[in-house]
Scaffold this active site. Structure first.
Site, PDB file in Angstrom:
ATOM      1  N   ASP A 233      34.891  35.021  36.038  1.00  0.00           N
ATOM      2  CA  ASP A 233      35.658  35.495  34.878  1.00  0.00           C
ATOM      3  C   ASP A 233      36.977  36.128  35.309  1.00  0.00           C
ATOM      4  OD1 ASP A 233      36.156  35.906  32.206  1.00  0.00           O
ATOM      5  OD2 ASP A 233      34.944  37.725  32.048  1.00  0.00           O
TER       6      ASP A 233
ATOM      7  N   HIS B 217      43.427  29.246  35.422  1.00  0.00           N
ATOM      8  CA  HIS B 217      42.276  28.367  35.675  1.00  0.00           C
ATOM      9  C   HIS B 217      42.517  27.516  36.932  1.00  0.00           C
ATOM     10  CE1 HIS B 217      40.558  29.710  31.981  1.00  0.00           C
ATOM     11  NE2 HIS B 217      41.409  29.094  31.198  1.00  0.00           N
TER      12      HIS B 217
ATOM     13  N   LEU C 141      23.708  22.296  50.914  1.00  0.00           N
ATOM     14  CA  LEU C 141      23.949  23.215  49.794  1.00  0.00           C
ATOM     15  C   LEU C 141      23.754  22.450  48.491  1.00  0.00           C
ATOM     16  CD1 LEU C 141      25.204  25.891  48.539  1.00  0.00           C
ATOM     17  CD2 LEU C 141      27.423  24.763  48.745  1.00  0.00           C
TER      18      LEU C 141
HETATM   19  C1  IPE Z   1      31.836  33.729  30.671  1.00  0.00           C
HETATM   20  O1  IPE Z   1      33.162  34.146  30.560  1.00  0.00           O
HETATM   21  C2  IPE Z   1      31.788  32.238  30.776  1.00  0.00           C
HETATM   22  C3  IPE Z   1      32.328  31.670  31.992  1.00  0.00           C
HETATM   23  C4  IPE Z   1      32.727  32.334  33.042  1.00  0.00           C
HETATM   24  C5  IPE Z   1      32.403  30.244  32.025  1.00  0.00           C
HETATM   25  P1  IPE Z   1      33.788  34.491  29.135  1.00  0.00           P
HETATM   26  O2  IPE Z   1      35.146  34.998  29.396  1.00  0.00           O
HETATM   27  O3  IPE Z   1      33.669  33.339  28.238  1.00  0.00           O
HETATM   28  O4  IPE Z   1      32.805  35.636  28.631  1.00  0.00           O
HETATM   29  P2  IPE Z   1      33.057  36.819  27.613  1.00  0.00           P
HETATM   30  O5  IPE Z   1      33.666  36.228  26.397  1.00  0.00           O
HETATM   31  O6  IPE Z   1      33.968  37.777  28.277  1.00  0.00           O
HETATM   32  O7  IPE Z   1      31.699  37.405  27.389  1.00  0.00           O
HETATM   33  C1  IPE Z   2      36.987  32.500  33.098  1.00  0.00           C
HETATM   34  O1  IPE Z   2      38.212  33.127  32.871  1.00  0.00           O
HETATM   35  C2  IPE Z   2      37.058  31.004  32.889  1.00  0.00           C
HETATM   36  C3  IPE Z   2      36.335  30.542  31.706  1.00  0.00           C
HETATM   37  C4  IPE Z   2      35.631  31.266  30.904  1.00  0.00           C
HETATM   38  C5  IPE Z   2      36.423  29.111  31.416  1.00  0.00           C
HETATM   39  P1  IPE Z   2      38.696  33.505  31.409  1.00  0.00           P
HETATM   40  O2  IPE Z   2      39.463  32.355  30.864  1.00  0.00           O
HETATM   41  O3  IPE Z   2      37.558  33.957  30.580  1.00  0.00           O
HETATM   42  O4  IPE Z   2      39.674  34.701  31.721  1.00  0.00           O
HETATM   43  P2  IPE Z   2      39.835  36.049  30.882  1.00  0.00           P
HETATM   44  O5  IPE Z   2      38.478  36.652  30.749  1.00  0.00           O
HETATM   45  O6  IPE Z   2      40.420  35.661  29.564  1.00  0.00           O
HETATM   46  O7  IPE Z   2      40.746  36.879  31.701  1.00  0.00           O
HETATM   47 MG    MG Z   3      36.722  35.781  30.250  1.00  0.00          MG
END
Ligand code: IPE
Ligand code: IPE
Ligand code: MG
Length: 251
Positions: free
Chosen positions: A23, A40, A134
Site C-alpha cells: 500500500d 504504481h 519460490l
Molecule cells: C489494499 O490497499 C489493497 C491492495 C494493496 C491491493 P487499499 O489502498 O485498497 O486499501 P484501503 O482502501 O486503504 O483499505
Molecule cells: C496500493 O497503493 C496499490 C493498490 C491498491 C492497487 P494505493 O494506490 O492504494 O496507494 P495509496 O494508498 O492511495 O497511497
Molecule cells: Mg491504498
C-alpha cells in the site's frame, strides 16, 4: 546488497510464507508531484526486488495483494493503468521466473479481469509450473470474504449432490476449498504505508500470522526494509495459544 542485514538473518527461522499488502503507491506519487500511476510503476520495482530477495534468502512462498475486489471502484483510468502495468509485468518477468525456478499463480475472482490478462495469467502459471525455489502468488480482484463465500458454495454444492455429509466439513476440508488450498498459512504479513488494517486480505489464512506494519510507502519498500521486517519477525515468540514453557519443551 545489504550484507550486514543479511548476515543477521537466522536461516533456521525464516518465515516459510510471507504475505504483503502493498500500500501507499498513490501517496508516494502525490508527495513527489507525480500522477498516481507513476506510483504504481515505482511499486512494480519494489515487487521485483522483494521477489528476487525471497528467492535468494529462501522464503518458500510470497503472496502479494496487488488488486482488491474493492479496487474495481477506483477511477476507470487508474484501473486501466493498473491492468496495463500487470500485463507488462507478466510479460517482462515470465522468462526470469522460469529461469529462477519461480512458480507463479494468481488468486481471486480472475473472471473479472480483462480477457488478455486472464490469458497471460494462464500462460505464466503454465510456463512456471515446475518452479521449486519460490511460489509467487498474486492476489488479483481478491477479497477475503468472497473467497470464504465461494468455498461455502462449493461445499454446499457437494452436499446437495450427495457427495459430502455436512458433518464431514471441518477446518481442513474448508481450507481445501479456498483459493489458497495449495499454500501454507502465512507466517508473516507485512503492510506498508502506515495503515493498520487488513483490508479484506486472507481473512481465514491470517488466523495465527505475525503482523508487521511500517510507515514506509510501498515504492520505498526495498531490500533493507524487507530484511528489517524479516528480522523483526525472527525476534518474536509464536505460541499458538500454548505457554512459553510448552513451546520450549517442543524444541
Ligand atoms: C489494499 O490497499 C489493497 C491492495 C494493496 C491491493 P487499499 O489502498 O485498497 O486499501 P484501503 O482502501 O486503504 O483499505
Ligand atoms: C496500493 O497503493 C496499490 C493498490 C491498491 C492497487 P494505493 O494506490 O492504494 O496507494 P495509496 O494508498 O492511495 O497511497
Ligand atoms: Mg491504498
Amino acid at each position: 546488497m545489504n550484507v550486514m542485514l543479511r548476515q543477521k538473518l537466522d536461516p533456521d527461522r525464516l518465515p516459510r510464507h510471507v504475505a504483503i499488502i502493498m500500500d501507499g503507491n498513490g501517496r508516494w506519487a502525490q508527495r513527489q508531484g507525480y500522477s498516481r500511476i507513476r506510483g504504481h510503476q515505482e511499486g512494480a520495482e519494489s515487487v521485483r526486488t522483494v521477489v528476487r530477495l525471497c528467492r535468494e534468502i529462501g522464503v518458500g512462498y510470497l503472496t502479494l495483494y496487488a488488486f482488491s475486489e474493492e479496487n474495481w471502484q477506483r477511477p476507470p483510468l487508474e484501473v486501466q493503468a493498473l491492468m496495463q502495468l500487470l500485463g507488462r509485468y507478466l510479460q517482462q518477468e515470465i522468462a526470469e521466473m522460469v529461469e529462477n525456478q519461480i512458480a507463479f499463480q494468481a488468486i481471486g475472482d480472475l473472471t473479472k479481469l480483462p480477457a488478455r490478462i486472464q490469458r497471460q495469467l494462464v500462460e505464466t502459471t503454465a510456463a512456471t509450473a515446475g518452479g521449486r525455489a519460490l511460489t509467487l502468488t498474486l492476489a488479483l480482484s481478491y477479497g477475503g470474504r468472497s473467497e470464504i463465500v465461494q468455498a461455502a458454495r462449493l461445499l454446499a454444492e457437494k452436499v446437495r449432490q450427495g457427495q459430502l455429509a455436512p458433518e464431514a466439513i471441518d477446518r481442513e476440508l474448508f481450507a481445501q476449498h479456498l483459493y489458497t488450498h495449495d499454500l501454507p498459512d502465512p507466517d508473516l504479513l507485512i503492510r506498508t504505508s502506515g495503515e493498520y488494517r487488513i483490508s479484506n486480505f486472507l481473512l481465514w489464512q491470517l488466523a495465527y500470522t505475525e503482523l508487521y506494519f511500517t510507515d514506509t510507502l510501498w515504492p520505498d519498500f526495498r531490500e533493507e526494509e524487507f530484511l528489517e521486517a524479516i528480522l523483526d519477525y525472527q525476534r518474536r515468540d509464536r505460541r499458538f495459544g500454548l505457554t512459553q514453557d510448552q513451546i520450549e519443551a517442543q524444541l
